[in-house]
Design an enzyme around this catalytic site. Structure first.
Site, PDB file in Angstrom:
ATOM      1  N   GLU A   1       0.869  -1.173   0.000  1.00 49.35           N
ATOM      2  CA  GLU A   1       0.000   0.000   0.000  1.00 49.35           C
ATOM      3  C   GLU A   1       0.902   1.218   0.000  1.00 49.35           C
ATOM      4  OE1 GLU A   1      -0.359  -0.955   4.598  1.00 49.35           O
ATOM      5  OE2 GLU A   1      -1.756  -1.703   3.150  1.00 49.35           O
TER       6      GLU A   1
ATOM      7  N   TYR B   1       6.730   1.487  -8.668  1.00 45.03           N
ATOM      8  CA  TYR B   1       6.052   0.200  -8.525  1.00 45.03           C
ATOM      9  C   TYR B   1       5.418  -0.241  -9.849  1.00 45.03           C
ATOM     10  CZ  TYR B   1       6.574   1.175  -3.518  1.00 45.03           C
ATOM     11  OH  TYR B   1       7.072   1.468  -2.283  1.00 45.03           O
TER      12      TYR B   1
END
Length: 136
Positions: free
Chosen positions: A94, A106
């Site tokens: 997260e 990411y």
């Protein structure tokens, strides 16, 4: 090296883990930590918690003066290689919705945004991301 990691933690997060919390996490069953060092000094680290065939990236950070040098990417890639070799199927994380540099990193490393946790960081949402490591 733990003291160096605690320093990186303190300069990287709004609610940093203490040195004792980091040590507890490192000793926790199922936790794997990776560090990048310059000599005997940590310049970056990441910790991941594995359960069965899934893992969650708990922390990743790089010392401020080393950011932009590819250390975070290298840590992420090494962690993914290690987890894949251990037959981990999926890796989750997260990230703050406003942390666009991290989200881009990411995404370039194979993560996809799959959900949002409203107000996870107080008034700020968390974006949940997943990377498929093994399609078994």
């Amino acid at each position: 090296m733990l003291r160096n990691i605690a320093e990186i933690e303190a300069e990287s997060f709004q609610k940093p883990w203490s040195e004792a919390m980091l040590e507890d996490e490192i000793r926790s069953e199922g936790t794997r930590c990776f560090a990048a060092a310059e000599g005997k000094t940590a310049v970056g680290y990441c910790c991941v918690q594995g359960v069965l065939d899934e893992a969650e990236l708990l922390r990743i950070a790089v010392r401020r003066e080393w950011r932009g040098a590819g250390i975070g990417r290298a840590l992420l890639q090494e962690m993914k290689r290690t987890l894949a070799a251990e037959h981990t199927a999926r890796l989750f994380l997260e990230v703050r919705e406003t942390n666009l540099p991290a989200r881009r990193l990411y995404q370039t490393e194979g993560f996809e945004e799959i959900a949002v946790r409203k107000n996870y960081y107080g008034t700020e949402d968390a974006v949940i991301m997943r990377c498929i490591l093994n399609d078994e």
